[in-house]
Structure formats: C-alpha cells, structure tokens
Design a protein around this motif. Structure first.
Motif, mmCIF file in Angstrom:
data_model
loop_
_atom_site.group_PDB
_atom_site.id
_atom_site.type_symbol
_atom_site.label_atom_id
_atom_site.label_comp_id
_atom_site.label_asym_id
_atom_site.label_seq_id
_atom_site.Cartn_x
_atom_site.Cartn_y
_atom_site.Cartn_z
ATOM 1 N N MET A 134 105.978 16.027 106.789
ATOM 2 C CA MET A 134 105.103 15.491 105.757
ATOM 3 C C MET A 134 104.073 14.565 106.386
ATOM 4 O O MET A 134 104.427 13.545 106.997
ATOM 5 C CB MET A 134 105.907 14.730 104.709
ATOM 6 C CG MET A 134 105.068 14.273 103.514
ATOM 7 S SD MET A 134 105.975 13.240 102.359
ATOM 8 C CE MET A 134 105.926 11.676 103.228
ATOM 9 N N LEU A 135 102.791 14.934 106.251
ATOM 10 C CA LEU A 135 101.692 14.078 106.686
ATOM 11 C C LEU A 135 101.162 13.320 105.480
ATOM 12 O O LEU A 135 101.180 13.824 104.356
ATOM 13 C CB LEU A 135 100.564 14.920 107.300
ATOM 14 C CG LEU A 135 100.913 15.790 108.507
ATOM 15 C CD1 LEU A 135 99.694 16.588 108.940
ATOM 16 C CD2 LEU A 135 101.413 14.948 109.660
ATOM 17 N N GLY A 136 100.630 12.121 105.710
ATOM 18 C CA GLY A 136 100.130 11.317 104.599
ATOM 19 C C GLY A 136 101.250 10.508 103.973
ATOM 20 O O GLY A 136 102.359 10.385 104.525
ATOM 21 N N GLY A 137 100.977 9.947 102.820
ATOM 22 C CA GLY A 137 101.979 9.106 102.176
ATOM 23 C C GLY A 137 101.820 9.100 100.678
ATOM 24 O O GLY A 137 100.984 9.805 100.105
ATOM 25 N N ASP A 138 102.641 8.291 100.040
ATOM 26 C CA ASP A 138 102.636 8.244 98.580
ATOM 27 C C ASP A 138 101.334 7.671 98.026
ATOM 28 O O ASP A 138 100.906 8.014 96.926
ATOM 29 C CB ASP A 138 103.813 7.389 98.087
ATOM 30 C CG ASP A 138 105.140 8.009 98.504
ATOM 31 O OD1 ASP A 138 105.158 9.248 98.682
ATOM 32 O OD2 ASP A 138 106.123 7.270 98.665
ATOM 33 N N SER A 139 100.689 6.788 98.804
ATOM 34 C CA SER A 139 99.460 6.167 98.310
ATOM 35 C C SER A 139 98.268 7.112 98.344
ATOM 36 O O SER A 139 97.288 6.900 97.637
ATOM 37 C CB SER A 139 99.146 4.920 99.149
ATOM 38 O OG SER A 139 98.984 5.294 100.513
ATOM 39 N N GLY A 140 98.337 8.124 99.186
ATOM 40 C CA GLY A 140 97.227 9.063 99.298
ATOM 41 C C GLY A 140 97.649 10.468 98.934
ATOM 42 O O GLY A 140 98.237 10.732 97.889
ATOM 43 N N ARG A 141 97.356 11.400 99.818
ATOM 44 C CA ARG A 141 97.670 12.811 99.580
ATOM 45 C C ARG A 141 98.754 13.241 100.560
ATOM 46 O O ARG A 141 98.673 12.934 101.750
ATOM 47 C CB ARG A 141 96.405 13.648 99.779
ATOM 48 C CG ARG A 141 96.553 15.107 99.361
ATOM 49 C CD ARG A 141 95.256 15.843 99.590
ATOM 50 N NE ARG A 141 94.160 15.241 98.834
ATOM 51 C CZ ARG A 141 93.897 15.496 97.563
ATOM 52 N NH1 ARG A 141 94.661 16.337 96.905
ATOM 53 N NH2 ARG A 141 92.886 14.915 96.960
#
Length: 1123
Positions: free
Chosen positions: A678-685
């Motif tokens: 998983m790339l990115g995070g909950d705050s973004g995409r």
C-alpha cells in the motif's frame, strides 16, 4: 485545395465498357418492355459481353459534336485532358443507339407503322448529327419467326423497312417475346457488341488521323491527349493489350513535356492517371512485377517534381494518393487470386501513403498562415462549372505560359489553398491509411510492422486529441515491446501514454505509467524521473500533478479543471493496480523457505522488495495472500504515521512471516495468490500495488534466465556478499504441508517367495521411539493400490492364519486397530496373504497414529504415519502331470469300456522350500477304481526342490456308461504345506482336473494267463480267455502263427462260437527253444460277423513277449562250497 481534390475520378477507376443506348422502351408502363429491359441488365454473369446499357427517350439530346478541325497550324492547346471527356464517352455518347419498335410482319397497318419507324430512326440520327454512332432497329414481335428463307413476306418487308430507314440488313433485328427471351437477348447483345467494336475502331482511326497535323513545338500536349484517347477507346473496345501499349506511350510523352511551376500540377495529375491505368492493366494481365516496376519508375520520376514551394503540402498529398491508389489496386488483385508475400504486400504502400500524409501535415503547419483571412472574391470559385482540364488552377484555366499571367491572382489563389489546407482533417487521413496498413501486416503475419504502425496510429489519435483511443492502442502495443525488451521504444510510448492519461485526468492510468517510467525498464534521465516521482507523490497526497512537457497549452488548462474535479470527489481515494504485466518501479519477489514443511514446524516465507526510483519511497502496509485465507492474518505487516517503512533506491529489503499450519492441511499445497503493497496513506490517496502469485513482473522471467546463465558461467560461491543479489533471488510460490516425521520403527519378516494358494505369513513388528504415548495406532496392510486390477482379484489378505481364506477376503485390510503404544513399547502382528496367481506383488504396510505436540507454544495433535512396502514374488509350488496307460504301461489314446487301465500322476517340486505332501485322493466321475479301496501313495512325503513324486491308480470304465466321444474322468486332490511351517498351520488343497478320455466299445475281449517267466526246454502253459461283450453270438476264427523261438501244442487253427456275455478258454503249451526276451507266437483272431472291427485292437490286450531263462542244472555241494 480540399482533400477530395486528390481523389481519382470514378470514370478513371471503373472498368470501361461499350455504351449502348436503348430507345423506344417504356419500362414503366409496358410489361413486355420491362421484361426486355430486365433481361438486358439483371443478373449479368461474367460470361456476357461487357456492355453498359441505358434506356433513353427517342428524342434524347446527345452532346453536340464540335466542328471538325481541318488544320492545327495556329492551334494552341489549353490543357492535356478535359475533365468531362472520359465521362462523355462512358455515359453520354453511345457507340450504338438501338430503336425498339413493336411490329409484326403480318401487321395489317404495315405501311403506316413502317413510316412511323423510319421517322423515329430519322429523329435519332438528327440528334446524333456529326457522330459516328451506329443506329440499329429491333422489331418486337409476338410470334416466333420462321427459319430464314421460308417466310417470303418477312424477307420482302424487312428489305423494304431497311430501305425506308436507310439501314443495312445487319442493323435490323427481330426479338420475339416468347419463353426464350433471355436467349434472344444474349444473341442481340453479341450483335450490339460487334457494332460497338466497329464504332470504337472508327474513333481510334479518327484520333490517329490527327497525328500528321501535329508538330512537336506547340502541340506536345496534343500528343499526350491523343495517345490517352486511343488507349481509352481501346479499353472500351476491350483491347487491353493495345490499351496498355498506348498508355505507356502517353506516360513517356507526359514526362517529355516542359515542366515549370505553373503546369507542374497538371503534368503530375495526368502522369498519376496514366500510371493508374498502366498498373491496373498489368494486374489485370496477371503481371504484378510489371505493375510494381512501373509504380517505382513513376515515383522516381515524380517525387522531385514538387512545384510551388508555398504549396509543397500538395505534392505530399499527391504522393500519398499515388501510394494509396496502388495499394488499393494491389489489394484488389489479391482478392481476385494474386498471391502476395511478407516482403511485398499492400501494407507497405499504405504505410508509405501514411508517411506522405504525415509530411503533408507537417508542411501544412509550417506553410499555412494561422491568422490570415480567406480572400474575397474566392479565387477557387469556378461558378459551379468545375475545371475544364485536369490539374489546372481555377484562377488561370487554359494558361500554359511559364509565368503566371496575374501575380496578384496567383498570390490570393495560393493563400486560399493554404487556408483550405488548414481545415483538412490530416490526422483522420493518416489514421485511415495506417489502419489499412495494420490490417495488411496482420494478414501477412508481420507483427513488428503492425506494432510499429499502431504506435503511429496512437500518436495520431493523440494529436487529434482523441486520448481514449490513443491510450487503448498504445497500451495494446506496449505488451509486445515489454515482451521483446525494446526499452527505448517502450519509454517513448510510455511518455506519450502518460501525456494522454494526464490530459484525460485518468488517475489509474496516470499512476500506472508513472510507476513504469520510474522503473528499471525506463531510459529516462534522472531529472525526468525525479519530476515524475514528485508528480506521483502529489497524486498520492490528493494534489493536482504538474503538466507533462510538450502538451498542448489549451488541452492542459482543460486537464487541470478535470484533475480538480477528480480530487474533489469523495469515495474514489483507493486504487488497486495489478502490476504483473507491467514493469513497475517497485520489484517484488517472495518465496517459501522450503518446498515443504512438516505440520509440527512453523511455515516460513520471505518477501523481498526493491525500489528503482531516484528517491526513497515509503509504504504503509505489506500483505501476502495465500490459497488458504485463514493464514492471511499472520502474513500482514502494517505501519502508520511516521513509522511507515521506506525503500531506499537500489537496496533490497527482506520481510519475514511465519505461521503454524493446521493439521487438516496435511497433504495439501499452500500457494501464494498475491502480494500487496500500500502506497500513500489515509490522509491522501491509497494505491494498492498488487502482484499475482509470488511477485515478479513482465521482465522478471528473462532477468532470472540471464542470472542463471551468469551463475553457471562464473560460479556461485565467489564470496559471501553483504548485500543481497536481487537477480539471484528465486521465487518459490508454493509449499507442501507434510505430516510429522514418525518416530516409530516398522520391520517386516517373512520367507519369500510366496507359493500359490498358500497362507503366506508376514510378521510385522512396530516399536515406538516417541517420547509421548502414541494413540489410536492403526494398521493398513495388503496389496498396494495402483497396481494391475487383476492382482486385486487374485490376492487375499487376512489376520486369521488358522484356516485358508476364501475368495471373499479383501486384498487390502484398512484401519486395523492396534491400540496404544507407550514410549519404547514393541508390538507384533502377523498378516497372512493368499496369492491365487503368480507374479510379483507390492504390499503396503501403513502404520498411522496420533500424538500430542507443541509448536511455537500451541498444542496440536499431529497425525503421523510410517509406510513400509515389500515386493513379493509368487511361484507355483509344483507341477502335476497326468497320463493314462494300459496295464502294459503303454500310452492310451482311447479307453475301452469295462477294461482296466492305469492312471499315473507325477508331482515335480518347483518350490525353493521343502514341501510336505500330506495326502492325495481321486474324485472320479465316469470311471471307477479297479481296486477295492484307493489309498494315497504319497502320505507324509517331503519333496525337496526338483524332486518328483509319482502315483499309479488302476481304473475301469463301467459297462453301463453312456458311450460318447469324450467324457470327464474327475479330479486329483493334493493336500500340502511348507515343511517348515508349524504342524497346526492349515493345509493347502490343490485340485488338478484330470484329462478327458475317449471311450470305445470292443465286441471281444481277450486276455492271457501265463507265468511271469519261462525256462528253455521246459513247458510253458498259456491260457487265453475270450469274452463275448455283445448281445449276439460271435464266430471267432483263431490261428497261431509259428515262431522260431517256441514250439507249441494245441489247436493251431480253430473256429469257435461264443454265446453272448460268455467266455471261452483256449490252452496252449509253449516250449521255449532260446533264452532271453522272446516274442510269443502271434495269435490271429478274426470276427466274420463284425467286419468293421479291427482285430489289431485285440492284440493290445495280449502279451507280446516273455523272458526265458536258460536251462538250469542241479547244484551239488562242491559247487556251492566253491561258490
């Protein structure tokens, strides 16, 4: 000029056919006329003459014929070929006008109708004033005409009609409207065709006659024009060989014209027309090489004739049309049966046409002024009349001077052409040509050419701002370039695809192409990769990425608004990207640490990740999916916030996972079904990068192959490296869960080989070496599954060795409970096997048990098993041979009723072990024993290997037996066991079927009573007993033949009568004369009442020889003492 200007005129491309006009037919209101017209034009087969028919009214106005020129001395031609000339001779000026008129020979109003017909012919001739067009008359009649010469009235009236109409006899025809209408029409067509041929021949001669008036100084254009007209008329005449010759002459002449900027377009236009005709006729004559050579010559001659530099795009358009037209001709010839090859097919010509269209597009962008307005008045307007001559400019038609007559008009005309060129949909033209080329290369199996052109199509769609189609084509082609490892080409295509994805604001496509352009297959420079990586991070953080370079500014502003809309949408912040078929910037490989794990061992797997991007990349989750989803919870690693894992560029990172397998998965395979990062995070995409199986991408297979070759070449153990070598890492996507290693010993003891039908004992010893108690111990013993099906029916296994098992016993005993085994305890079990047939057999002994154990703190119950197999050969213990002999031990082929005979049995031991024969017996069916009791002669006999035991039984066939050809005698029963087996072991009974015998009835039975030996010169009494076995009185004639070894007393020859079932005795005293085995005097017997009975059969009952001792002497005491 408009794009349609470069299309070849339809009258040039069609097949020229003779034009015949039909008048006098009312095809709308007259059914007969309609039927005639349908017969002419409907369902025309290829074998009918090539004529183009058209129905015209009788007073139709044909094109006026210009006044014939008598001299060309002061004539200056205004152009080469008029735009309407071909159409005029194809569709307007007929070679023959046919007048249809309803008139029968016996019509009562003959005179009036004859005058009317002549008037109509005159009207047609008037409208054709000055033309050489032929006129013919067809009389539609209701009756079938008589054969020529028989109808005198018809002949006279036909002659009169021809005279009044001024027609020759060959121009008058009769058409009976009968059932055979089509046949008459075909005959009419052939006659019309001959008239048309004559007309076109006349026209050719007329054009040729002008040549003597022409000079090469001022009439160069006329030389080309006349040769073209002669060739065209020859085509109408269907003389294609001469047409080709005249077209070739015209082509040579057109290139001899003085070329300058003002007439360059006209020369090229006519050269293109004539070249088209030459190539078409070459293909028609099945000489494709000539067509190709002509086209190459045409291109070589014309490719430098650009004309006005300001209109250079016109030359590219014209060149494109030349290649396209030739490709269409080539393709049409292939459809008609021509064979093409990979290196010479229409695709190359379509491709070249597309290349010139691309050049046209580039030149148009350079030469056409963007801000200029269209001139007024329109210099291209011809007031609806069109051009007079092919290839001329509308603002200076008919001008042949080197310099333009009006410079201002020339300038505005060029400007108008440039402005019109701006509106031409160049990309559509290029895409259509490329699509044709792709279809051809696909047909002729040229995959790389097809891919190359599809890339060009994608780029054209990109320039046409149709980004969806562009992306679809480019994505299709990228698969091939990945497979063949064309990294430079792949990078260029990816760059275009990334622009398309950006301008469409397609987030998923944009992320995919960013990831691939950052990967190891990309040939971009580091700064370019850095820019792309920053854009990718912006997308992951839900920001709008920067525009890609070289994008159209107007499209970029539209794309930004699209991106803003995408970012504002809620619920679309998660993307899953399958990268198995791409080459992403994160590489992944996973493997189980062993191809198999015991159920009491933890299953261990490793996931290796490597980043190829220029800057570190962080991810928040790593998950491995397995075929059994219950284990997925143990193969997840998650990090949040500042703890997110980071992959350094070019560094390999390893992540370890382990879990305990379930006991029900023993014997099953566990596979990795996917890996997800998983790339990115909950705050973004969130972008989930997913690999199928154990990782790897489109380039991994080839890289692994290269790595294996290098390792074989340079050796594997050069030195221990601190850093993991990525290429040397192998993937292991599956593992097998196998049962716990058993800690018991299983031993088998037996005495091979086994003997057929015996209860063969196999002793099984199981000893526990476990540290805990083995529970639920079970034994599966017997024939190993998977062998020949017949063995299962002839093998029987039992645990009871006290008796011989029957055929209902199974070949495999499953799950025999053995109880529990304490640590160190030993257990013994005997298994008995009965093999009915010989041959090798594999026996399986499977001992299974359960035991409690602890794996990583978890208490599990493991099921263990130990298998032992043994191959046992089965042999026959002995061979039994049986034969019937006479009481004289002579072999018998037939047995006489109520006469004793002998049964002899031989038992030959083939067993490697001593055999104990306990008893034997006979079960008789049709015969009986000749002795009061049958006793076994083999009781308790021990046979060693190769030894033989024999028995003899005296039998007799009772007289009440039904005499058939053959009868069954019974069975021989033999009881035995191994000599080494225990006394209480069961006996095996072997049953041998006795052979059948052939019975015979003898009418007379004779046997002799005589001593066992005789002595020389001592009387030897012999008594013959003769029995009558029939119900009739038998006459017997007996005669004794003299012998050199005996003298005898008694009846030498006698005739007896013996009553039914009675006996007669004959006594003879034989006096031996010589010692040794001597043949007795022969007794000959004949039965006059049974002539068919052979007396030779009686002789086998009589003794043949006897032993005669020498004459003895009295022994005295002295001789005895001396002895």
């Amino acid at each position: 000029m408009a794009g349609s200007q470069w299309e070849l005129p339809p009258e040039l491309c069609c097949r020229p056919m003779a034009f015949v006009a039909l008048t006098g037919l009312d095809v709308v209101y007259n059914a007969v006329h309609r039927a005639i017209w349908d017969a002419f034009c409907a369902n025309r087969r290829a074998d009918r003459v090539p004529i183009s028919f058209k129905v015209l009214p009788g007073d139709h106005e044909y094109p006026k014929c210009r006044t014939k020129r008598t001299s060309y001395e002061w004539y200056i031609p205004k152009g080469i070929l008029k735009t309407g000339w071909m159409n005029k001779h194809l569709n307007l000026v007929p070679a023959l006008v046919v007048l249809f008129y309803e008139l029968d020979w016996d019509d009562p109003q003959w005179k009036e109708k004859q005058s009317e017909c002549a008037t109509k012919v005159e009207i047609v001739r008037t409208s054709l004033q000055g033309r050489n067009t032929k006129v013919a008359v067809v009389l539609i009649q209701k009756k079938t005409p008589l054969p020529p010469g028989e109808d005198l009235v018809a002949s006279e009236r036909a002659q009169a009609l021809c005279h009044s109409c001024d027609l020759s006899g060959k121009s008058l025809f009769v058409l009976p409207h009968t059932d055979h209408l089509v046949g008459y029409i075909i005959r009419l067509e052939n006659a019309f065709y001959e008239h048309a041929q004559t007309y076109y021949y006349t026209e050719i001669r007329r054009v040729k006659s002008h040549k003597e008036f022409l000079n090469k100084t001022t009439h160069q254009l006329l030389f080309v024009r006349h040769q073209f007209k002669i060739a065209f008329f020859s085509e109408l005449k269907q003389d294609t060989q001469n047409a080709l010759k005249y077209y070739r002459t015209a082509y040579s002449l057109v290139h001899e014209l003085r070329a300058h900027e003002t007439n360059m377009l006209e020369i090229k236009t006519m050269a293109g027309f004539i070249n088209y005709k030459i190539c078409r006729l070459c293909f028609q004559h099945n000489t494709p090489l000539d067509a190709i050579a002509q086209f190459r010559k045409h291109i070589d001659l014309c490719k430098k004739k650009i004309g006005s530099a300001e209109l250079a795009f016109e030359h590219s358009a014209w060149m494109s049309k030349q290649f396209q037209s030739f490709g269409e001709l080539f393709d049409e010839a292939i459809k008609l049966g021509l064979t093409a090859i990979q290196t010479q097919n229409p695709g190359f010509y379509y491709q070249q046409a597309a290349c010139y269209s691309q050049d046209r597009k580039q030149l148009a962008l350079q030469l056409c002024q963007a801000g200029a307005s269209y001139p007024s008045p329109d210099p291209l307007d011809t007031q609806g009349a069109g051009l007079d001559f092919y290839g001329q400019r509308p603002w200076r038609q008919g001008q042949q001077s080197i310099d333009p007559p009006d410079a201002e008009k020339e300038k505005t005309g060029i400007l108008a052409l440039q402005i019109k060129e701006r509106d031409v949909p160049h990309s559509e033209l290029i895409i259509a040509l490329l699509s044709n080329a792709v279809a051809q290369f696909k047909k002729y199996k040229c995959p790389r050419m097809k891919s190359h052109l599809m890339v060009q199509m994608g780029e054209e769609y990109y320039h046409a701002k149709d980004y969806t189609k562009a992306l679809k084509l480019l994505d299709y082609v990228m698969c091939d370039y990945r497979t063949e490892r064309w990294w430079g080409l792949l990078t260029a295509i990816l760059t275009t695809a990334l622009r398309c994805a950006y301008l469409m604001a397609s987030i998923k496509d944009y992320v995919i192409y960013c990831m691939e352009l950052l990967g190891r297959a990309s040939t971009l420079k580091e700064e370019q990769k850095s820019r792309i990586e920053k854009n990718l991070i912006k997308v992951l953080t839900n920001e709008v990425p920067d525009a890609e370079p070289e994008c159209d500014p107007s499209s970029v502003s539209a794309a930004r608004s699209l991106w803003n809309d995408r970012m504002a949408l809620a619920g679309s912040n998660e993307l899953t990207i399958e990268v198995q078929d791409y080459i992403p910037f994160i590489q992944c490989k996973a493997k189980f640490q062993s191809p198999s794990f015991h159920v009491d061992q933890p299953v261990q797997l490793q996931v290796f990740l490597r980043a190829d991007c220029p800057h570190p990349v962080s991810f928040g989750k790593l998950a491995v999916s397995l075929s059994n989803q219950e284990y997925n919870q143990w193969c997840v690693a998650e990090w949040s916030g500042q703890e997110a894992m980071s992959l350094l560029p070019g560094k390999t990172t390893c992540y370890n996972f382990s879990f305990v397998a379930k006991t029900e998965d023993v014997g099953k395979k566990i596979e990795m079904t996917g890996i997800e990062v998983m790339l990115g995070g909950d705050s973004g995409r969130c972008v989930f990068v997913s690999w199928r199986g154990a990782g790897g991408d489109a380039a991994s297979a080839h890289e692994a192959l290269q790595a294996s070759r290098c390792s074989r070449r340079w050796g594997r153990n050069i030195e221990a490296r601190q850093e993991l070598d990525w290429d040397s890492l192998t993937m292991q996507h599956s593992t097998m869960i196998i049962s716990r290693v058993p800690k018991i010993s299983v031993q088998l003891s037996h005495q091979p080989p086994a003997l057929t039908n015996e209860m063969y004992c196999i002793k099984l010893t199981v000893q526990s070496q476990e540290e805990a108690m083995a529970k639920d111990v079970k034994l599966t013993a017997g024939l190993k599954p998977g062998q020949d099906a017949n063995l299962g029916q002839t093998t029987h296994v039992t645990l009871d060795g006290s008796k011989v098992c029957d055929d209902s016993a199974p070949s495999l005993l499953p799950d025999v409970p053995l109880g529990e085994l304490k640590p160190g305890e030993k257990l013994e079990k005997c298994v008995y096997v009965k093999c009915v047939s010989t041959g090798p057999r594999v026996f399986l002994f499977h001992v299974a048990y359960s035991i409690d154990t602890t794996v990583e703190g978890r208490q599990i119950m493991c099921k263990c098993h130990k298998d032992e197999t043994v191959t046992i050969e089965t042999l026959v213990p002995f061979e039994v041979s049986v034969k019937f002999v006479s009481t004289k031990f002579e072999p018998l082929d037939r047995v006489s009723v109520d006469i004793p005979f002998l049964l002899m049995t031989d038992i030959l031991s083939s067993s490697p072990w001593p055999l104990l024969l306990t008893s034997s017996s006979l079960q008789l069916l049709t015969v009986t024993s000749n002795t009061p009791q049958l006793q076994s002669q083999l009781q308790e006999v021990v046979l060693q290997t190769g030894e033989c035991a024999s028995e003899c039984f005296c039998l007799r066939c009772p007289p009440q037996t039904n005499i058939n050809n053959t009868v069954a005698t019974g069975q021989y029963l033999l009881s035995w066991r191994r000599n080494s087996s225990s006394p209480d072991s069961p006996l095996i009974q072997t049953i041998v079927s006795l052979p059948h015998v052939v019975l015979e009835m003898v009418p007379l039975y004779i046997h002799a009573d005589l001593p066992s030996f005789g002595r020389v010169r001592e009387s030897l009494p012999v008594r013959y007993h003769i029995e009558n076995r029939t119900a009739l009185v038998q006459e017997v004639e007996m005669a004794v033949e003299p012998s050199d070894a005996f003298m005898f007393s008694g009846l030498k020859q006698v005739r007896l009568r013996i009553l039914p079932s009675s006996e007669q005795e004959m006594l003879y005293n034989y006096y031996p004369l010589m010692a040794g085995y001597q043949t007795l005097p022969q007794l000959n017997i004949s039965l006059p009442r049974c002539p068919t009975f052979s007396t030779q059969a009686l002789k086998r009952f009589l003794p043949q020889r006897i032993f005669v001792k020498p004459q003895g002497r009295q022994l005295d005491d002295a001789s005895i003492a001396a002895a």
